[in-house]
Design an enzyme around this catalytic site. Structure first.
Site, PDB file in Angstrom:
ATOM      1  CD  GLU A   1      -2.908  -1.090   2.390  1.00  0.00           C
ATOM      2  OE1 GLU A   1      -2.838  -0.151   3.227  1.00  0.00           O
ATOM      3  OE2 GLU A   1      -3.748  -2.004   2.457  1.00  0.00           O
TER       4      GLU A   1
ATOM      5  CD  GLU B   1      -9.892  -0.756  -0.678  1.00  0.00           C
ATOM      6  OE1 GLU B   1      -8.754  -1.263  -0.720  1.00  0.00           O
ATOM      7  OE2 GLU B   1     -10.769  -1.100   0.143  1.00  0.00           O
TER       8      GLU B   1
HETATM    9  O1  KIV Z   1      -6.434  -7.178   0.957  1.00  0.00           O
HETATM   10  C1  KIV Z   1      -7.211  -7.069  -0.005  1.00  0.00           C
HETATM   11  O2  KIV Z   1      -8.103  -7.885  -0.236  1.00  0.00           O
HETATM   12  C2  KIV Z   1      -7.051  -5.931  -0.878  1.00  0.00           C
HETATM   13  C3  KIV Z   1      -8.073  -5.708  -1.929  1.00  0.00           C
HETATM   14  C4  KIV Z   1      -9.271  -5.082  -1.335  1.00  0.00           C
HETATM   15  C5  KIV Z   1      -7.557  -4.934  -3.065  1.00  0.00           C
HETATM   16  O3  KIV Z   1      -6.135  -5.181  -0.724  1.00  0.00           O
END
Ligand code: KIV
Length: 291
Positions: free
Chosen positions: A142, A208
């Site tokens: 991230e 997201e």
């Molecule tokens: O952890 C996850 O499932 C994610 C998705 C929502 C993209 O990061």
């Protein structure tokens, strides 16, 4: 809205679609090069999360070309309240199971909170575990501008990276679960984040919970594919958390989820039917017995 110049519009190549990620004839493990080629062809593709070998094998047989072993496993598989407590050991174990359960999909393993924020070297150590011990083909982390040094080192070291910007659930304690990129300043920051991860070498980026118009602009601007979740219809790919999409998650699911089945009902009804058979003495019968 943007100060960035738009990437050329992808040309759709005529042909038999045999290289298509979904519905095509690729019968080997999909790689990040296939993903890059799909953007060049203007092809849309689906991604789902997966946390175990058996579910992953069903998605693989259904032709889902990319699976994310997301740290959403924290809420959706391991019983935590958020993704924050998930450990690298847990992600390694779950990712290895998903790799074992699949033969075609590209498996992307998520780096959990606290395993890359210290800097590039920590990120490389963590990503190396997912690649070597679990066998994933790529990792996800991230952050946009704030993670670009980590992405650079991983890519230089031969580890493909999917970035994740917009709402980043590992920062829930700081940002909450709110739409990101609303307003001119926030939109400009999202565009800078998108450009930063592309420049750092990410092969794709998850967007997201951002406004559909902004996600469309990012998608037109970047030459790497965008993967939307709550980001409208214009991204190159879409991802959903499988337990939301198949109706296994209890309680409320986000507005952007389309539910394609009601597994909670199906499994609950089957469990009750089994319990009633046992209590009522109608299971097992002779056909289920050995003599
Ligand atoms: O952890 C996850 O499932 C994610 C998705 C929502 C993209 O990061």
């Amino acid at each position: 809205m943007t100060q960035l110049s738009a990437a050329p519009t992808p040309q759709r190549t005529p042909g038999d679609g045999s290289r298509a990620l979904y519905g095509g004839k690729i019968n080997r493990r999909i790689t990040v090069r296939d993903i890059t080629a799909a953007k060049e062809r203007g092809e849309k593709w689906p991604m789902l999360t997966a946390y175990d070998a058996m579910t992953a094998s069903v998605f693989d047989e259904a032709g889902i070309p990319v699976m994310l072993v997301g740290d959403s496993a924290g809420n959706c598989h391991l019983g935590y309240e958020s993704t924050v407590p998930v450990t690298l050991d847990e992600m390694t174990m779950l990712s290895a199971a998903v790799v074992r359960g699949t033969s075609r999909a590209l498996i992307v393993g998520d780096l959990p909170f606290g395993t890359y924020q210290e800097g590039p070297v920590q990120a490389l150590r963590s990503a190396t575990r997912l690649v070597k011990e679990a066998g994933v083909g790529a990792v996800k982390l991230e952050g946009g501008e704030r993670s670009h040094r980590q992405i650079e080192l991983l890519v230089e070291s031969g580890i493909p990276v999917m970035a994740h910007i917009g709402l980043t659930p590992q920062s829930v304690n700081a940002m909450g679960y709110r739409v990101q990129g609303r307003g001119e300043e926030a939109a400009q920051q999202l565009l800078r984040d998108a450009k930063a991860v592309q420049d750092a070498g990410a092969f794709a980026v998850v967007l997201e919970l951002v406004p559909a118009e902004l996600a469309a602009e990012v998608t037109r601007t970047l030459h790497i594919p965008t993967v939307g979740i709550g980001a409208g219809p214009e991204t190159d790919a879409q991802v959903l958390v499988w337990t939301d999409m198949l109706g296994l998650t209890g309680g409320r699911v986000p507005k952007f989820v389309k539910q394609y089945a009601d597994l909670r009902q199906v499994i609950g009804d089957a469990a009750k039917a089994y319990a009633e058979d046992v209590v009522g003495g109608t299971f097992p019968q002779d056909e289920h017995s050995v003599h």
